[in-house]
Design a protein around this motif. Structure first.
Motif, PDB file in Angstrom:
ATOM      1  N   THR A 227       1.342   7.613   9.957  1.00  0.00           N
ATOM      2  CA  THR A 227       2.023   6.694  10.862  1.00  0.00           C
ATOM      3  C   THR A 227       2.744   5.591  10.098  1.00  0.00           C
ATOM      4  OG1 THR A 227       0.158   5.160  11.111  1.00  0.00           O
ATOM      5  CG2 THR A 227       0.225   7.076  12.585  1.00  0.00           C
ATOM      6  N   VAL A 228       3.760   5.021  10.763  1.00  0.00           N
ATOM      7  CA  VAL A 228       4.428   3.807  10.293  1.00  0.00           C
ATOM      8  C   VAL A 228       4.318   2.778  11.412  1.00  0.00           C
ATOM      9  CG1 VAL A 228       6.553   2.755   9.450  1.00  0.00           C
ATOM     10  CG2 VAL A 228       6.067   5.155   8.921  1.00  0.00           C
ATOM     11  N   LYS A 229       3.875   1.578  11.067  1.00  0.00           N
ATOM     12  CA  LYS A 229       3.702   0.537  12.074  1.00  0.00           C
ATOM     13  C   LYS A 229       4.666  -0.610  11.813  1.00  0.00           C
ATOM     14  CE  LYS A 229      -1.125   1.730  12.968  1.00  0.00           C
ATOM     15  NZ  LYS A 229      -2.502   1.239  13.181  1.00  0.00           N
ATOM     16  N   VAL A 230       5.217  -1.137  12.907  1.00  0.00           N
ATOM     17  CA  VAL A 230       6.142  -2.268  12.854  1.00  0.00           C
ATOM     18  C   VAL A 230       5.433  -3.479  13.451  1.00  0.00           C
ATOM     19  CG1 VAL A 230       8.411  -3.147  13.497  1.00  0.00           C
ATOM     20  CG2 VAL A 230       8.077  -0.681  13.164  1.00  0.00           C
ATOM     21  N   TYR A 231       5.299  -4.524  12.645  1.00  0.00           N
ATOM     22  CA  TYR A 231       4.583  -5.732  13.059  1.00  0.00           C
ATOM     23  C   TYR A 231       5.577  -6.873  13.197  1.00  0.00           C
ATOM     24  CZ  TYR A 231       1.153  -9.552  12.868  1.00  0.00           C
ATOM     25  OH  TYR A 231       0.389 -10.664  13.138  1.00  0.00           O
ATOM     26  N   ASP A 232       5.663  -7.458  14.384  1.00  0.00           N
ATOM     27  CA  ASP A 232       6.554  -8.591  14.628  1.00  0.00           C
ATOM     28  C   ASP A 232       5.904  -9.851  14.061  1.00  0.00           C
ATOM     29  OD1 ASP A 232       7.769 -10.922  15.968  1.00  0.00           O
ATOM     30  OD2 ASP A 232       8.862  -9.424  17.131  1.00  0.00           O
ATOM     31  N   ASN A 233       6.516 -10.428  13.033  1.00  0.00           N
ATOM     32  CA  ASN A 233       5.902 -11.571  12.361  1.00  0.00           C
ATOM     33  C   ASN A 233       5.911 -12.840  13.203  1.00  0.00           C
ATOM     34  OD1 ASN A 233       5.364 -10.104   9.965  1.00  0.00           O
ATOM     35  ND2 ASN A 233       7.484 -10.363   9.316  1.00  0.00           N
ATOM     36  N   PHE A 242       5.513   4.477  14.736  1.00  0.00           N
ATOM     37  CA  PHE A 242       6.256   5.727  14.602  1.00  0.00           C
ATOM     38  C   PHE A 242       5.282   6.830  14.221  1.00  0.00           C
ATOM     39  CE2 PHE A 242       9.121   8.633  12.205  1.00  0.00           C
ATOM     40  CZ  PHE A 242       9.998   8.925  13.242  1.00  0.00           C
ATOM     41  N   THR A 243       5.217   7.870  15.042  1.00  0.00           N
ATOM     42  CA  THR A 243       4.208   8.917  14.856  1.00  0.00           C
ATOM     43  C   THR A 243       4.823  10.307  14.700  1.00  0.00           C
ATOM     44  OG1 THR A 243       3.972   9.156  17.259  1.00  0.00           O
ATOM     45  CG2 THR A 243       2.494   7.602  16.153  1.00  0.00           C
ATOM     46  N   ALA A 244       6.124  10.378  14.368  1.00  0.00           N
ATOM     47  CA  ALA A 244       6.800  11.678  14.299  1.00  0.00           C
ATOM     48  C   ALA A 244       6.559  12.416  12.987  1.00  0.00           C
ATOM     49  CB  ALA A 244       8.303  11.504  14.521  1.00  0.00           C
ATOM     50  N   HIS A 245       5.939  11.775  12.012  1.00  0.00           N
ATOM     51  CA  HIS A 245       5.603  12.467  10.763  1.00  0.00           C
ATOM     52  C   HIS A 245       4.277  13.210  10.921  1.00  0.00           C
ATOM     53  CE1 HIS A 245       8.760  10.899   8.144  1.00  0.00           C
ATOM     54  NE2 HIS A 245       8.586   9.710   8.698  1.00  0.00           N
ATOM     55  N   SER A 246       4.139  14.294  10.187  1.00  0.00           N
ATOM     56  CA  SER A 246       2.885  15.050  10.209  1.00  0.00           C
ATOM     57  C   SER A 246       2.257  15.133   8.823  1.00  0.00           C
ATOM     58  CB  SER A 246       3.127  16.461  10.757  1.00  0.00           C
ATOM     59  OG  SER A 246       4.111  17.141   9.993  1.00  0.00           O
ATOM     60  N   ALA A 247       2.734  14.302   7.898  1.00  0.00           N
ATOM     61  CA  ALA A 247       2.193  14.249   6.538  1.00  0.00           C
ATOM     62  C   ALA A 247       2.217  12.795   6.074  1.00  0.00           C
ATOM     63  CB  ALA A 247       3.015  15.134   5.598  1.00  0.00           C
ATOM     64  N   PRO A 248       1.463  12.463   5.033  1.00  0.00           N
ATOM     65  CA  PRO A 248       1.430  11.080   4.530  1.00  0.00           C
ATOM     66  C   PRO A 248       2.822  10.530   4.228  1.00  0.00           C
ATOM     67  CG  PRO A 248      -0.326  12.348   3.528  1.00  0.00           C
ATOM     68  CD  PRO A 248       0.497  13.326   4.303  1.00  0.00           C
ATOM     69  N   ILE A 249       3.008   9.248   4.499  1.00  0.00           N
ATOM     70  CA  ILE A 249       4.296   8.584   4.297  1.00  0.00           C
ATOM     71  C   ILE A 249       4.515   8.340   2.808  1.00  0.00           C
ATOM     72  CG2 ILE A 249       5.708   6.587   4.900  1.00  0.00           C
ATOM     73  CD1 ILE A 249       4.907   8.425   7.262  1.00  0.00           C
ATOM     74  N   SER A 250       5.714   8.690   2.325  1.00  0.00           N
ATOM     75  CA  SER A 250       6.007   8.530   0.898  1.00  0.00           C
ATOM     76  C   SER A 250       7.059   7.464   0.610  1.00  0.00           C
ATOM     77  CB  SER A 250       6.459   9.866   0.297  1.00  0.00           C
ATOM     78  OG  SER A 250       7.543  10.412   1.028  1.00  0.00           O
ATOM     79  N   HIS A 251       7.960   7.189   1.572  1.00  0.00           N
ATOM     80  CA  HIS A 251       8.983   6.160   1.369  1.00  0.00           C
ATOM     81  C   HIS A 251       9.276   5.443   2.683  1.00  0.00           C
ATOM     82  CE1 HIS A 251       9.873   8.998  -1.971  1.00  0.00           C
ATOM     83  NE2 HIS A 251      10.106   7.897  -2.642  1.00  0.00           N
ATOM     84  N   TRP A 273      14.884   6.083  12.542  1.00  0.00           N
ATOM     85  CA  TRP A 273      14.412   5.701  13.870  1.00  0.00           C
ATOM     86  C   TRP A 273      14.662   4.216  14.113  1.00  0.00           C
ATOM     87  CZ3 TRP A 273       9.857   2.612  13.205  1.00  0.00           C
ATOM     88  CH2 TRP A 273       9.233   2.745  11.949  1.00  0.00           C
ATOM     89  N   TRP A 274      14.601   3.829  15.398  1.00  0.00           N
ATOM     90  CA  TRP A 274      14.866   2.446  15.782  1.00  0.00           C
ATOM     91  C   TRP A 274      13.631   1.591  15.534  1.00  0.00           C
ATOM     92  CZ3 TRP A 274      19.728   1.430  16.259  1.00  0.00           C
ATOM     93  CH2 TRP A 274      20.613   2.383  16.766  1.00  0.00           C
ATOM     94  N   ALA A 275      13.834   0.452  14.883  1.00  0.00           N
ATOM     95  CA  ALA A 275      12.708  -0.407  14.513  1.00  0.00           C
ATOM     96  C   ALA A 275      12.013  -1.020  15.727  1.00  0.00           C
ATOM     97  CB  ALA A 275      13.190  -1.520  13.581  1.00  0.00           C
ATOM     98  N   ASN A 276      12.770  -1.338  16.766  1.00  0.00           N
ATOM     99  CA  ASN A 276      12.172  -2.056  17.894  1.00  0.00           C
ATOM    100  C   ASN A 276      11.410  -1.159  18.858  1.00  0.00           C
ATOM    101  OD1 ASN A 276      14.541  -0.825  18.716  1.00  0.00           O
ATOM    102  ND2 ASN A 276      15.058  -2.416  20.214  1.00  0.00           N
TER     103      ASN A 276
END
Length: 308
Positions: A227-233, A242-251, A273-276
């Motif tokens: 997963t990739v998570k977007v945190y609003d500071n 973002f959950t569209a990946h099925s393998a570990p995130i590399s970049h 993908w869209w950040a918001n």
């Protein structure tokens, strides 16, 4: 001009438009571990398995000189933004500072107790950030070079647990650091006073990538949990996952005025993908073990360590 290196002991230089091979530099003598290009587009600096650090011309590909004064395995490289100094991090916990043009060893920094995993120099060339297994060190290198004792340094920014720091990024303004850990935790640090700010995300697996948007609007973290998570500071909460990946995130890369995100995974999928919202824009299945994005965010260069 694009330059890429390989374990086959070569550097290849390409035209940016048309991707035509200009030449191949093959007088390296050892497999290449790290490469960095100076900000003024003058030097290619490479570190090899034999611990050599070689400086070559980006324009002609010719040899300039080697940086000599260290003997341990090179684990990280950084070049100052004025293209005058090269910082060489080694497995013996030391950082060697060279004059990139005269190759003189200026200083040996020994503020660490384990291998130097990553190096980052602030845009004004005042602060050097270094990451070891469980700490981030911040050093005012301008003060160091003006006669301060090499034992005087800012205290390390330590993780709240004993887990290793696995990802690190600094804001463009140089005032905030984001660190991801092997235990899945992501933390923010205030680099002005050297204090821990907050724990912002908790992944289910080690963090592999982190990033901070321009103007500190949001933080990104990618993990081996796919997963990739977007945190609003500003809001202090996760606004997209973002959950569209099925393998570990590399970049992870932030594109187009903080609006779009580019991420890749270990199964060679690149997704935008869209950040918001976390909504998928495009997906590409191409070699992407190594990945670079042009400063304007319009071009992506990728490779897979297989000579392609």
């Amino acid at each position: 001009m694009i330059a890429n290196t390989s374990r086959d002991q070569t550097i290849k230089r390409w035209t940016f438009r048309g991707m035509q091979l200009v030449n191949t530099i093959d007088a390296i003598g050892s497999p290449i571990r790290h490469m960095i290009i100076s900000t003024d587009d003058t030097f290619i600096v490479i570190a090899c398995d034999d611990a050599s650090v070689q400086v070559k011309s980006l324009v002609t590909g010719s040899d300039i000189h080697n940086l000599e004064g260290h003997s341990s395995e090179v684990t990280s490289l950084a070049v100052s933004h004025d293209s005058m100094c090269c910082y060489v991090g080694c497995s013996n916990a030391h950082i060697y500072v060279y004059n990139l043009r005269s190759r003189i060893l200026l200083r040996k920094l020994n503020h660490h107790d384990s291998s130097v995993n990553d190096l980052y120099i602030s845009t004004d060339d005042y602060f050097l950030f270094s990451a070891t297994e469980n700490a981030i060190h911040v050093l005012n290198v301008k003060q160091q070079f003006n006669g301060f004792s090499s034992n005087d340094s800012s205290p390390p920014l330590s993780s709240s647990s004993s887990d290793s720091i696995t990802a690190l990024s600094i804001s463009r303004e140089g005032d905030v650091a984001i660190a991801g850990c092997a235990n899945g935790i992501v933390q923010l640090f205030n680099l002005i006073d050297g204090e821990f700010t907050e724990q912002i995300v908790d992944h289910r697996a080690p963090v592999t990538q982190v990033a901070l948007s321009h103007s500190y609007l949001f933080s990104l973290s990618g993990s081996r949990d796919t997963t990739v998570k977007v945190y609003d500071n500003e809001m202090g909460e996760i606004v997209a996952e973002f959950t569209a990946h099925s393998a570990p995130i590399s970049h992870l890369r932030i594109l187009e005025d903080n609006r779009k995100i580019l991420s890749s995974d270990e199964q060679n999928y690149i997704k935008t993908w869209w950040a918001n919202t976390g909504e998928l824009i495009d997906s590409y299945n191409v070699p992407c073990k190594m990945l670079g994005v042009s400063p304007d965010g319009k071009y992506v260069v990728s490779g897979n360590g297989d000579n392609m």
